[in-house]
Design a protein around this motif. Structure first.
Motif, PDB file in Angstrom:
ATOM      1  N   GLN A  99      55.998 -36.992 -39.234  1.00  0.00           N
ATOM      2  CA  GLN A  99      57.100 -36.113 -38.890  1.00  0.00           C
ATOM      3  C   GLN A  99      56.931 -34.764 -39.575  1.00  0.00           C
ATOM      4  OE1 GLN A  99      60.305 -38.846 -40.225  1.00  0.00           O
ATOM      5  NE2 GLN A  99      61.070 -38.801 -38.113  1.00  0.00           N
ATOM      6  N   ILE A 100      57.542 -33.746 -38.992  1.00  0.00           N
ATOM      7  CA  ILE A 100      57.579 -32.424 -39.597  1.00  0.00           C
ATOM      8  C   ILE A 100      59.035 -32.100 -39.910  1.00  0.00           C
ATOM      9  CG2 ILE A 100      57.096 -29.966 -39.301  1.00  0.00           C
ATOM     10  CD1 ILE A 100      54.974 -30.777 -37.214  1.00  0.00           C
ATOM     11  N   PHE A 101      59.341 -31.909 -41.186  1.00  0.00           N
ATOM     12  CA  PHE A 101      60.702 -31.557 -41.585  1.00  0.00           C
ATOM     13  C   PHE A 101      60.804 -30.035 -41.646  1.00  0.00           C
ATOM     14  CE2 PHE A 101      60.080 -35.817 -43.334  1.00  0.00           C
ATOM     15  CZ  PHE A 101      61.219 -36.461 -42.841  1.00  0.00           C
ATOM     16  N   ILE A 102      61.698 -29.490 -40.827  1.00  0.00           N
ATOM     17  CA  ILE A 102      61.932 -28.047 -40.772  1.00  0.00           C
ATOM     18  C   ILE A 102      63.275 -27.768 -41.435  1.00  0.00           C
ATOM     19  CG2 ILE A 102      62.279 -26.050 -39.276  1.00  0.00           C
ATOM     20  CD1 ILE A 102      59.471 -27.064 -39.113  1.00  0.00           C
ATOM     21  N   ALA A 103      63.268 -27.066 -42.568  1.00  0.00           N
ATOM     22  CA  ALA A 103      64.487 -26.893 -43.351  1.00  0.00           C
ATOM     23  C   ALA A 103      64.809 -25.423 -43.587  1.00  0.00           C
ATOM     24  CB  ALA A 103      64.360 -27.612 -44.694  1.00  0.00           C
ATOM     25  N   ASN A 104      66.106 -25.139 -43.743  1.00  0.00           N
ATOM     26  CA  ASN A 104      66.520 -23.792 -44.144  1.00  0.00           C
ATOM     27  C   ASN A 104      66.196 -23.583 -45.614  1.00  0.00           C
ATOM     28  OD1 ASN A 104      68.722 -25.723 -44.749  1.00  0.00           O
ATOM     29  ND2 ASN A 104      69.824 -23.926 -45.467  1.00  0.00           N
ATOM     30  N   HIS A 105      66.191 -22.326 -46.034  1.00  0.00           N
ATOM     31  CA  HIS A 105      65.748 -22.024 -47.401  1.00  0.00           C
ATOM     32  C   HIS A 105      66.596 -20.896 -47.984  1.00  0.00           C
ATOM     33  CE1 HIS A 105      63.221 -22.265 -50.790  1.00  0.00           C
ATOM     34  NE2 HIS A 105      62.235 -21.473 -50.435  1.00  0.00           N
ATOM     35  N   ILE A 130      56.702 -30.780 -45.045  1.00  0.00           N
ATOM     36  CA  ILE A 130      57.957 -30.039 -45.159  1.00  0.00           C
ATOM     37  C   ILE A 130      57.632 -28.557 -45.051  1.00  0.00           C
ATOM     38  CG2 ILE A 130      59.944 -29.519 -46.622  1.00  0.00           C
ATOM     39  CD1 ILE A 130      59.370 -32.212 -48.047  1.00  0.00           C
ATOM     40  N   ILE A 131      58.322 -27.870 -44.150  1.00  0.00           N
ATOM     41  CA  ILE A 131      58.073 -26.451 -43.934  1.00  0.00           C
ATOM     42  C   ILE A 131      59.396 -25.692 -43.908  1.00  0.00           C
ATOM     43  CG2 ILE A 131      57.052 -24.724 -42.411  1.00  0.00           C
ATOM     44  CD1 ILE A 131      55.240 -26.886 -41.266  1.00  0.00           C
ATOM     45  N   PHE A 132      59.424 -24.555 -44.589  1.00  0.00           N
ATOM     46  CA  PHE A 132      60.557 -23.636 -44.503  1.00  0.00           C
ATOM     47  C   PHE A 132      60.147 -22.539 -43.515  1.00  0.00           C
ATOM     48  CE2 PHE A 132      60.876 -25.226 -48.968  1.00  0.00           C
ATOM     49  CZ  PHE A 132      62.085 -25.908 -48.827  1.00  0.00           C
ATOM     50  N   PRO A 133      60.599 -22.606 -42.272  1.00  0.00           N
ATOM     51  CA  PRO A 133      60.090 -21.685 -41.242  1.00  0.00           C
ATOM     52  C   PRO A 133      60.509 -20.233 -41.428  1.00  0.00           C
ATOM     53  CG  PRO A 133      61.948 -22.924 -40.384  1.00  0.00           C
ATOM     54  CD  PRO A 133      61.611 -23.522 -41.729  1.00  0.00           C
ATOM     55  N   GLU A 134      61.517 -19.983 -42.262  1.00  0.00           N
ATOM     56  CA  GLU A 134      61.933 -18.604 -42.504  1.00  0.00           C
ATOM     57  C   GLU A 134      60.902 -17.852 -43.352  1.00  0.00           C
ATOM     58  OE1 GLU A 134      66.584 -18.700 -43.160  1.00  0.00           O
ATOM     59  OE2 GLU A 134      65.630 -20.578 -43.820  1.00  0.00           O
ATOM     60  N   GLY A 135      60.098 -18.614 -44.091  1.00  0.00           N
ATOM     61  CA  GLY A 135      59.048 -17.998 -44.888  1.00  0.00           C
ATOM     62  C   GLY A 135      59.503 -17.462 -46.219  1.00  0.00           C
ATOM     63  N   THR A 136      60.789 -17.300 -46.418  1.00  0.00           N
ATOM     64  CA  THR A 136      61.340 -16.810 -47.677  1.00  0.00           C
ATOM     65  C   THR A 136      62.783 -17.272 -47.773  1.00  0.00           C
ATOM     66  OG1 THR A 136      61.630 -14.846 -49.067  1.00  0.00           O
ATOM     67  CG2 THR A 136      62.195 -14.617 -46.748  1.00  0.00           C
ATOM     68  N   LYS A 196      59.251 -18.190 -38.423  1.00  0.00           N
ATOM     69  CA  LYS A 196      57.832 -17.979 -38.160  1.00  0.00           C
ATOM     70  C   LYS A 196      57.346 -19.115 -37.268  1.00  0.00           C
ATOM     71  CE  LYS A 196      57.088 -15.547 -42.524  1.00  0.00           C
ATOM     72  NZ  LYS A 196      56.976 -14.229 -41.867  1.00  0.00           N
ATOM     73  N   LYS A 197      56.278 -18.885 -36.549  1.00  0.00           N
ATOM     74  CA  LYS A 197      55.874 -19.812 -35.485  1.00  0.00           C
ATOM     75  C   LYS A 197      54.932 -20.926 -35.938  1.00  0.00           C
ATOM     76  CE  LYS A 197      56.458 -16.407 -31.771  1.00  0.00           C
ATOM     77  NZ  LYS A 197      57.136 -15.413 -32.631  1.00  0.00           N
ATOM     78  N   GLY A 198      54.376 -20.825 -37.157  1.00  0.00           N
ATOM     79  CA  GLY A 198      53.355 -21.774 -37.582  1.00  0.00           C
ATOM     80  C   GLY A 198      53.763 -23.235 -37.490  1.00  0.00           C
ATOM     81  N   ALA A 199      54.955 -23.562 -37.965  1.00  0.00           N
ATOM     82  CA  ALA A 199      55.412 -24.953 -37.955  1.00  0.00           C
ATOM     83  C   ALA A 199      55.496 -25.501 -36.538  1.00  0.00           C
ATOM     84  CB  ALA A 199      56.783 -25.043 -38.622  1.00  0.00           C
ATOM     85  N   PHE A 200      55.878 -24.660 -35.613  1.00  0.00           N
ATOM     86  CA  PHE A 200      56.061 -25.089 -34.233  1.00  0.00           C
ATOM     87  C   PHE A 200      54.724 -25.167 -33.502  1.00  0.00           C
ATOM     88  CE2 PHE A 200      59.786 -22.999 -35.913  1.00  0.00           C
ATOM     89  CZ  PHE A 200      60.758 -23.969 -35.709  1.00  0.00           C
ATOM     90  N   MET A 201      53.779 -24.320 -33.902  1.00  0.00           N
ATOM     91  CA  MET A 201      52.415 -24.460 -33.383  1.00  0.00           C
ATOM     92  C   MET A 201      51.841 -25.809 -33.792  1.00  0.00           C
ATOM     93  SD  MET A 201      50.955 -20.633 -34.265  1.00  0.00           S
ATOM     94  CE  MET A 201      49.255 -21.194 -34.110  1.00  0.00           C
ATOM     95  N   LEU A 202      52.069 -26.169 -35.056  1.00  0.00           N
ATOM     96  CA  LEU A 202      51.601 -27.453 -35.559  1.00  0.00           C
ATOM     97  C   LEU A 202      52.197 -28.604 -34.755  1.00  0.00           C
ATOM     98  CD1 LEU A 202      50.334 -29.405 -37.623  1.00  0.00           C
ATOM     99  CD2 LEU A 202      52.284 -28.935 -39.131  1.00  0.00           C
ATOM    100  N   ALA A 203      53.507 -28.546 -34.526  1.00  0.00           N
ATOM    101  CA  ALA A 203      54.187 -29.613 -33.803  1.00  0.00           C
ATOM    102  C   ALA A 203      53.679 -29.744 -32.372  1.00  0.00           C
ATOM    103  CB  ALA A 203      55.697 -29.360 -33.806  1.00  0.00           C
ATOM    104  N   VAL A 204      53.521 -28.606 -31.693  1.00  0.00           N
ATOM    105  CA  VAL A 204      53.096 -28.623 -30.292  1.00  0.00           C
ATOM    106  C   VAL A 204      51.658 -29.089 -30.154  1.00  0.00           C
ATOM    107  CG1 VAL A 204      52.608 -27.161 -28.297  1.00  0.00           C
ATOM    108  CG2 VAL A 204      54.763 -26.885 -29.546  1.00  0.00           C
TER     109      VAL A 204
END
Length: 253
Positions: free
Chosen positions: A69-75, A145-151, A162-170
């Motif tokens: 699984q990929i956990f996408i969390a706010n930061h 675990i990825i924080f897609p906001e980057g900061t 940012k798109k990296g986490a979603f590229m990974l998922a797709v």
């Protein structure tokens, strides 16, 4: 201020021996996944305990031990890392900026434990890091675990993803679990060194399958995940239905 000093002193005491333990173990043969999983949890639990955090995890039934699984969390705070490190009941790896690997001692241990640094300034290197992450979590059905906001967000509102986490998922066909964390900004806001005690709620949303999405429809996936996170962030206090066994877990680290 006294609490902040107390937290810093504790981290100065506990971090070196735990980091050294991981580094030393990395030079030894034999499986060490359980060790690499346990030591960071001890470190994070110690930090949360000294900070006076009361952590409530909701939606743990959405965490699947048997599949990647990929956990996408706010930061919004450095506390987010500690909360996720103690709340996810399966093997996990953080994907973070490469600068973290340069932190003396801690950074070496972070990489040795299997966490994945990514070079945001080099697109090709970043893609290779994401591909490596996908291969690893498919092998052991773990998670990243990825924080897609980057900061960290200074206001608490979600920043652009940012798109990296979603590229990974797709590309890897791995499902995404949206995660919303509230309460950490009150305890330790961006740009502040003052630590306050408080209650933290971490919500794990229903998994979103990446299968069926492509590079051309990636924005639809991003929008779907973002909407799920925004809805959870709007729910600061768990309702009665979330207090059922299996959906709600409250811990004092």
């Amino acid at each position: 201020m006294i609490r902040s000093i107390w937290v810093v002193l504790n981290m100065l005491i506990v971090t070196p021996p735990l980091a050294l333990a991981i580094i030393i173990r990395s030079f030894m043969r034999g499986p060490a996944e359980a060790f690499y999983d346990r030591i960071p949890r001890i470190w994070a639990q110690w930090a949360l305990r000294t900070s006076g955090a009361d952590v409530t995890a909701i939606g743990l039934e959405n965490v699947a031990p048997g599949r990647p699984q990929i956990f996408i969390a706010n930061h919004v705070s450095w506390m987010d890392v500690l909360v996720l490190a103690t709340s996810i009941p399966k093997r996990y790896r953080f994907i973070g900026k490469k600068e973290l690997a340069r932190v003396p001692l801690w950074g070496r241990a972070w990489v040795a434990a299997g966490h994945i640094p990514i070079d945001r300034s080099d697109t090709q290197a970043a893609i290779e890091s994401l591909d490596r992450a996908a291969k690893v979590i498919r092998q052991d059905s773990s998670s990243v675990i990825i924080f897609p906001e980057g900061t960290r967000s200074a206001t608490g509102a979600l920043l652009p993803f940012k798109k990296g986490a979603f590229m990974l998922a797709v590309h890897a066909g791995i499902e995404i679990v949206p995660v919303a964390i509230t309460g950490t900004r009150h305890m330790l806001a961006k740009g502040s060194w003052r630590v306050r005690s408080g209650r933290i709620i971490v919500r794990f949303g229903a998994p979103i399958a990446a299968a069926g999405y492509s590079a051309s429809t990636r924005e639809e996936l991003i929008s779907r995940v973002r909407t799920a996170m925004e809805e959870m962030l709007a729910s600061d206090v768990p309702d009665q239905s979330e207090a059922n066994v299996g959906n709600h877990q409250r811990t004092r680290p």
